[in-house]
Design an enzyme around this catalytic site. Structure first.
Site, PDB file in Angstrom:
ATOM      1  N   HIS A   1     -21.307  37.885   1.016  1.00 35.54           N
ATOM      2  CA  HIS A   1     -19.949  38.365   1.283  1.00 35.54           C
ATOM      3  C   HIS A   1     -19.983  39.114   2.621  1.00 35.54           C
ATOM      4  CE1 HIS A   1     -16.410  41.014   0.665  1.00 35.54           C
ATOM      5  NE2 HIS A   1     -16.003  40.137  -0.245  1.00 35.54           N
TER       6      HIS A   1
ATOM      7  N   CYS B   1     -13.943  35.841   1.826  1.00 33.07           N
ATOM      8  CA  CYS B   1     -14.793  36.783   2.600  1.00 33.07           C
ATOM      9  C   CYS B   1     -16.222  36.287   2.679  1.00 33.07           C
ATOM     10  CB  CYS B   1     -14.761  38.196   2.013  1.00 33.07           C
ATOM     11  SG  CYS B   1     -13.149  38.944   2.081  1.00 33.07           S
TER      12      CYS B   1
ATOM     13  N   GLN C   1     -20.437  40.847  -8.080  1.00 36.08           N
ATOM     14  CA  GLN C   1     -20.036  39.763  -8.984  1.00 36.08           C
ATOM     15  C   GLN C   1     -20.939  39.648 -10.206  1.00 36.08           C
ATOM     16  OE1 GLN C   1     -17.320  38.055  -8.916  1.00 36.08           O
ATOM     17  NE2 GLN C   1     -16.643  38.788  -6.924  1.00 36.08           N
TER      18      GLN C   1
ATOM     19  N   LYS D   1     -14.021  45.308 -10.457  1.00 33.43           N
ATOM     20  CA  LYS D   1     -14.411  43.967 -10.932  1.00 33.43           C
ATOM     21  C   LYS D   1     -14.974  44.034 -12.359  1.00 33.43           C
ATOM     22  CE  LYS D   1     -15.413  42.395  -6.260  1.00 33.43           C
ATOM     23  NZ  LYS D   1     -14.321  41.525  -5.834  1.00 33.43           N
TER      24      LYS D   1
ATOM     25  N   ASP E   1     -26.474  43.104  -3.821  1.00 35.72           N
ATOM     26  CA  ASP E   1     -25.025  43.208  -3.952  1.00 35.72           C
ATOM     27  C   ASP E   1     -24.679  42.723  -5.358  1.00 35.72           C
ATOM     28  OD1 ASP E   1     -22.342  42.600  -4.109  1.00 35.72           O
ATOM     29  OD2 ASP E   1     -22.219  41.665  -2.134  1.00 35.72           O
TER      30      ASP E   1
HETATM   31  N1  PMP Z   1     -19.759  41.428  -2.577  1.00 36.79           N
HETATM   32  C1  PMP Z   1     -19.268  40.452  -3.327  1.00 36.79           C
HETATM   33  C2  PMP Z   1     -20.172  39.355  -3.797  1.00 36.79           C
HETATM   34  C3  PMP Z   1     -17.917  40.456  -3.676  1.00 36.79           C
HETATM   35  O1  PMP Z   1     -17.412  39.483  -4.429  1.00 36.79           O
HETATM   36  C4  PMP Z   1     -17.084  41.511  -3.217  1.00 36.79           C
HETATM   37  C5  PMP Z   1     -15.610  41.541  -3.535  1.00 36.79           C
HETATM   38  N2  PMP Z   1     -14.953  40.323  -3.353  1.00 36.79           N
HETATM   39  C6  PMP Z   1     -17.662  42.507  -2.443  1.00 36.79           C
HETATM   40  C7  PMP Z   1     -19.001  42.444  -2.143  1.00 36.79           C
HETATM   41  C8  PMP Z   1     -16.866  43.657  -1.918  1.00 36.79           C
HETATM   42  O2  PMP Z   1     -16.405  44.443  -2.977  1.00 36.79           O
HETATM   43  P1  PMP Z   1     -15.333  45.583  -2.742  1.00 36.79           P
HETATM   44  O3  PMP Z   1     -14.206  44.958  -1.976  1.00 36.79           O
HETATM   45  O4  PMP Z   1     -14.932  45.983  -4.123  1.00 36.79           O
HETATM   46  O5  PMP Z   1     -16.004  46.677  -2.001  1.00 36.79           O
END
Ligand code: PMP
Length: 415
Positions: free
Chosen positions: A131, A372, A211, A234, A208
């Site tokens: 991401h 993203c 997910q 999430k 990270d």
């Molecule tokens: N890493 C991953 C794999 C994600 O799916 C997301 C959110 N789409 C993020 C990081 C970022 O999370 P946040 O916007 O809640 O900080």
């Protein structure tokens, strides 16, 4: 998974669904079918009640007050920290730092650990499915420090190319940053294997977990994670709250990254000393209600049982994949053998954004775009995908509604 196996499961998704008030509303006059869970999950009544209770009975600033409300608010806030520890298999909750979410957790590590420990020519290894929040903070540090980013390539199934990590992780590697589960593809990465390779070179491993946390039982030690980042929103908790797990010896050695109240031991104009971890990394008044809601959400999720939730979501993903592939012109993006929660797809002749708009008119919420993860789109040579993602409250009827609406979209575009 076969129909029989799904029916045999004792998991009662309808009972779970009944606990989410928003799932009873309509969209464009149709019952809401919510399949955008990888972006953000809905909140169960217990979490909404915990927020209501916090503001109705407990609201006060934490840590500094001697009065009763401040003490009760502090207890409720710290309960949230313990809950995160339970979710991640961490006993010593000094190792849990509250953040706004995964993005802020990764930025904390990059700006504090990265700025202090990375130098000219040091290598930061990331995967090709990260991401943007696990790419851009490292680019900022790399630019400032002269470090180099190396990428573990992904193959056409959306998994890291076998053997690539052995070639790329080497003596110059100082940090491995890897997503546990990809939000764009659903791929579950072999984190332990990769962490072992990184640790053998003396590197630090950041995972990270944005997910993974809603779908997979997590034990940071078993995974070999030195840092693990999650987002509350999430995992059925409010937005604006998340957490970073960090090994105590790493957090203790790291400099603060934001200064202010709460994070100090003593301040004078000549010299300031810092509070012990985790307070050292929690400058200012935190999102107290968020932490309370996160605690309630984690209790709720762990009560439901992560293994049961994972089995349910795996069955739904298998069912959705089978049904999607039965439609003409549909291609799944991300076909790795180990996946969680996400079906990303493209349809011949239909732009993902048009698919999303048509589905919305049928009450079906999915996400369309690059998620993203633009390097993933570049790898597959596509601008975007349509993505259905599953949570504890989704049912086979949700998948049926998606497939029915998508079937109509395909008819329109085939005309
Ligand atoms: N890493 C991953 C794999 C994600 O799916 C997301 C959110 N789409 C993020 C990081 C970022 O999370 P946040 O916007 O809640 O900080």
């Amino acid at each position: 998974m076969s129909e029989l196996a799904v029916e045999k499961s004792v998991y009662d998704a309808d009972a779970v669904r009944a606990q989410f008030p928003i799932l009873h509303r309509e969209v464009h006059g149709k019952p809401l079918v919510y399949l955008d869970n990888a972006a953000s999950t809905q909140k169960p009544q217990v979490v909404i009640d915990a927020l209501d209770d916090y503001y109705s009975r407990l609201n006060a600033n934490v840590h500094r007050g001697v009065h009763r409300l401040s003490q009760e608010a502090t207890d409720a806030y710290e309960y949230g920290r313990k809950a995160v520890g339970r979710l991640l298999g961490v006993d010593d909750d000094r190792q849990i730092v509250f953040t706004r979410g995964t993005t802020e957790a990764i930025n904390l590590v990059a700006m504090s650990w990265g700025m202090a420990n990375l130098g000219e020519g040091d290598e930061i290894v990331l995967s090709g499915m990260e991401h943007h929040s696990n790419i851009v903070p490292w680019q900022l540090v790399a630019q400032a420090k002269g470090a180099v980013i190396k990428v573990l390539p992904i193959g056409d199934d959306g998994a890291i190319v076998p053997g690539a990590a052995e070639d790329i992780i080497g003596p110059r590697t100082k940090l491995l940053g890897i997503t546990h589960v990809s939000n764009a593809l659903g791929t579950i990465n072999p984190v332990r294997e990769l962490a072992d390779l990184a640790h053998a070179q003396g590197a630090v491993v950041l995972v990270d977990g944005a997910q993974a946390a809603p779908h997979v039982a997590i034990d940071v030690d078993a995974l070999g994670a030195d840092f693990y980042a999650i987002s509350g929103h999430k995992i059925y908790a409010p937005t604006g709250i998340g957490a970073l797990y960090g090994k105590a010896e790493l957090l203790e050695a790291m400099p603060p990254w934001q200064g202010g109240g709460e994070m100090i031991r003593s301040v004078s104009f000549e010299k300031t000393t810092y509070a012990p971890i985790p307070a050292k990394f929690e400058a200012g008044t935190p999102h107290i209600a968020g932490a309370v809601g996160l605690g309630a959400a984690i209790d709720w999720l762990l009560d439901l049982g992560l293994d049961a939730v994972a089995a349910h979501e795996d069955a739904l993903l298998a069912y959705a994949t089978e049904q999607l592939l039965a439609l003409p012109g549909v291609r799944i993006i991300g076909t790795a053998p180990h996946k969680a929660g996400v079906a990303s797809f493209v349809v011949d002749g239909a732009h993902p954004h048009d698919i999303g708009t048509f589905l919305d008119m049928a009450g079906v919420a999915i996400r369309t775009g690059h998620h993203c993860a633009q390097p993933v789109m570049t790898h597959f040579g596509i601008p975007a995908t349509a993505r259905a993602s599953f949570a504890a409250y989704n049912t086979r009827s949700d998948v049926d509604a998606l497939i029915k609406a998508l079937g109509r979209v395909i008819e329109v575009f085939a005309r």
